[in-house]
Design a protein around this motif. Structure first.
Motif, short mmCIF file in Angstrom:
data_model
loop_
_atom_site.label_atom_id
_atom_site.label_comp_id
_atom_site.label_asym_id
_atom_site.label_seq_id
_atom_site.Cartn_x
_atom_site.Cartn_y
_atom_site.Cartn_z
N GLU A 215 2.16 -12.42 -5.21
CA GLU A 215 0.88 -12.18 -5.89
C GLU A 215 0.44 -13.42 -6.68
O GLU A 215 1.00 -13.71 -7.75
CB GLU A 215 1.10 -11.00 -6.85
N LEU B 295 -1.81 -15.38 -9.28
CA LEU B 295 -2.51 -14.90 -10.48
C LEU B 295 -3.23 -16.06 -11.15
O LEU B 295 -2.60 -17.03 -11.57
CB LEU B 295 -1.49 -14.31 -11.48
N LYS C 202 6.30 -8.31 -2.22
CA LYS C 202 4.90 -8.68 -2.53
C LYS C 202 4.88 -10.08 -3.14
O LYS C 202 5.75 -10.42 -3.94
CB LYS C 202 4.30 -7.67 -3.52
N VAL D 71 2.39 -17.31 -10.01
CA VAL D 71 2.68 -16.41 -8.90
C VAL D 71 3.79 -15.48 -9.34
O VAL D 71 4.72 -15.89 -10.05
CB VAL D 71 3.07 -17.17 -7.62
N GLN D 72 3.65 -14.23 -8.95
CA GLN D 72 4.76 -13.28 -9.10
C GLN D 72 5.25 -12.90 -7.71
O GLN D 72 4.46 -12.54 -6.84
CB GLN D 72 4.29 -12.01 -9.83
N GLU E 229 -0.96 -17.33 -0.79
CA GLU E 229 -1.14 -16.10 0.01
C GLU E 229 -0.63 -16.29 1.43
O GLU E 229 0.01 -15.40 2.00
CB GLU E 229 -2.62 -15.71 0.01
N GLY F 110 3.00 -16.38 1.41
CA GLY F 110 3.45 -15.03 1.07
C GLY F 110 3.62 -14.16 2.31
O GLY F 110 4.55 -13.34 2.38
N HIS G 134 7.62 -10.22 -5.97
CA HIS G 134 8.25 -8.92 -6.23
C HIS G 134 9.33 -8.65 -5.18
O HIS G 134 9.22 -9.11 -4.04
CB HIS G 134 7.20 -7.80 -6.15
N LYS H 171 -2.64 -9.81 -16.91
CA LYS H 171 -3.56 -9.94 -15.78
C LYS H 171 -4.96 -9.49 -16.15
O LYS H 171 -5.95 -10.02 -15.66
CB LYS H 171 -3.06 -9.10 -14.59
#
Ligand SMILES: [Mg+2]
Length: 380
Positions: A7, A9, A5, A17-18, A45, A48, A20, A357
């Motif tokens: 993500e 933020l 993932k 950004v994270q 995104e 990603g 995962h 978050k």
């Protein structure tokens, strides 16, 4: 290991950004495209969608793939690529249980000297800021204007003679306030023409500034080289640039004595490390640009740790106060003597706090700039 993932933020005025993974490791990064975070988030995104399912350890390969798949670059896209690159280095460090810099050749220093931010809309406030920084142990201050940090809605006007002479006198006031104990990083924020910059540069030489930052807009490398050739104080520039190729243009013209790569804009730790090496080949110092969140500070410290020609680290005011303290766990530690300790935690050394978050809402940045008394746009 596979990426599961990606993500983006939006927290406070920052874009993090994270990334995962299927092993439970989460990488954290930040975009430096602060004027266009929404666009940079959209690019995260999009990138990603490419990264999901890939091995996060192939950092340079993913960097090249994302950079070269299309014609289009620029700050929003490079901010996204940088955020992801930082997050991948964070994952790599956490995977091996070492700081990211340990994978880049290891550290050459234990502490990184910093310059502290000083702001003010009067000379009294600015002088007080420098004196306060000295009392807190800092040995360098920056973001320090010889003009004033006036509000954007205050129209600007000064005669040429007042603009130059007032600025020279103000720098003298700064020097008188702290003597030689604090280095002054003089920030022009692109407010001058080349000939104005030469006049001011020669006028403040006697106050031995550490550097003279962005005296003119950085768009024209030859103009920056012209100013550098006429003054006897070092020029610092580079915070707007997004690639190693722009830094090479500056360096090949002897237009810069301190490069200012923004790790969150120049392609992350991968890009900044290469820029530091280009500068090293010309005995030019590295002063990573960092007006962002504590995540950026920790990414910068990975470069400060390992670059032999690291000189000084920008340290934004207020890392210890909300909302930043509500957002992250593991901010850089000030030693009380003007240095940040090189972090020892695995990865880049910082993580999101649980609940960040939900607890730290986005603060959008609006389109506002300053006008001259005649109604035209000026740089500030
Ligand atoms: Mg600057």
């Amino acid at each position: 290991m596979k990426i599961t993932k990606v993500e983006p933020l939006f927290l406070d005025k920052f874009l993090l950004v994270q990334v995962h993974t299927d092993e439970g490791i989460i990488g954290l990064g930040e975009s430096g495209a602060w004027g266009f975070l929404e666009a940079s988030g959209a690019a995260i995104e999009k990138f990603g969608r490419y990264l999901i399912g890939k091995d996060p350890m192939l950092i340079e390969h993913h960097w090249q793939y994302m950079y070269r798949f299309s014609h289009f670059r620029g700050a929003a896209i490079m901010g996204a690529l940088s955020a992801l690159d930082i997050a991948l280095w964070d994952i790599a460090g956490k995977h091996f249980g070492v700081p990211a810099y340990a994978l880049l050749g290891g550290k050459v220093r234990d502490r990184a000297r910093v310059y502290y931010h000083v702001f003010g809309d009067t000379t009294d406030v600015l002088v007080k800021g420098i004196v306060d920084a000295k009392e807190r142990g800092f040995t360098a201050v920056g973001h320090l204007t010889p003009f004033l940090d006036e509000e954007r809605d205050v129209p600007y006007f000064k005669t040429h003679a007042s603009k130059i002479n007032d600025a020279i006198d103000t720098v003298g006031m700064y020097r008188d306030a702290v003597g030689p104990d604090v280095d002054l990083c003089i920030e022009i924020h692109r407010r001058m023409t080349p000939t104005e910059a030469v006049q001011l540069g020669l006028g403040i030489e006697k106050y031995t500034p550490y550097f003279f930052e962005d005296p003119v807009t950085p768009d024209n490398f030859d103009e920056m080289a012209y100013v550098a050739s006429k003054i006897n104080i070092p020029i610092a520039t580079g915070e707007r640039f997004t690639s190693i190729w722009e830094f090479e243009q500056l360096l090949s013209r002897n237009a810069v004595q301190y490069v200012r790569p923004d790790v969150c804009l120049v392609g992350g730790i991968t890009g900044a490390k290469k820029i530091a090496a280009l500068a090293e080949a010309r005995h030019v110092g590295v002063v990573p640009h960092n007006p962002l969140s504590p995540v950026s500070t920790m990414a910068c410290l990975q470069i400060a740790a390992g670059a032999p020609n690291f000189a000084l680290q920008e340290y934004p005011i207020g890392e210890e106060i909300p909302p930043k303290s509500d957002m992250v766990d593991g901010s850089a530690e000030h030693d009380g003597e003007g240095f940040l300790m090189i972090p020892t935690r695995p990865g880049i050394g910082i993580d999101l706090k649980p609940g960040a978050k939900e607890n730290v809402p986005m603060v959008p940045r609006e389109v506002v700039t300053r006008l001259h008394k005649d109604g035209s746009v000026i740089d500030q």
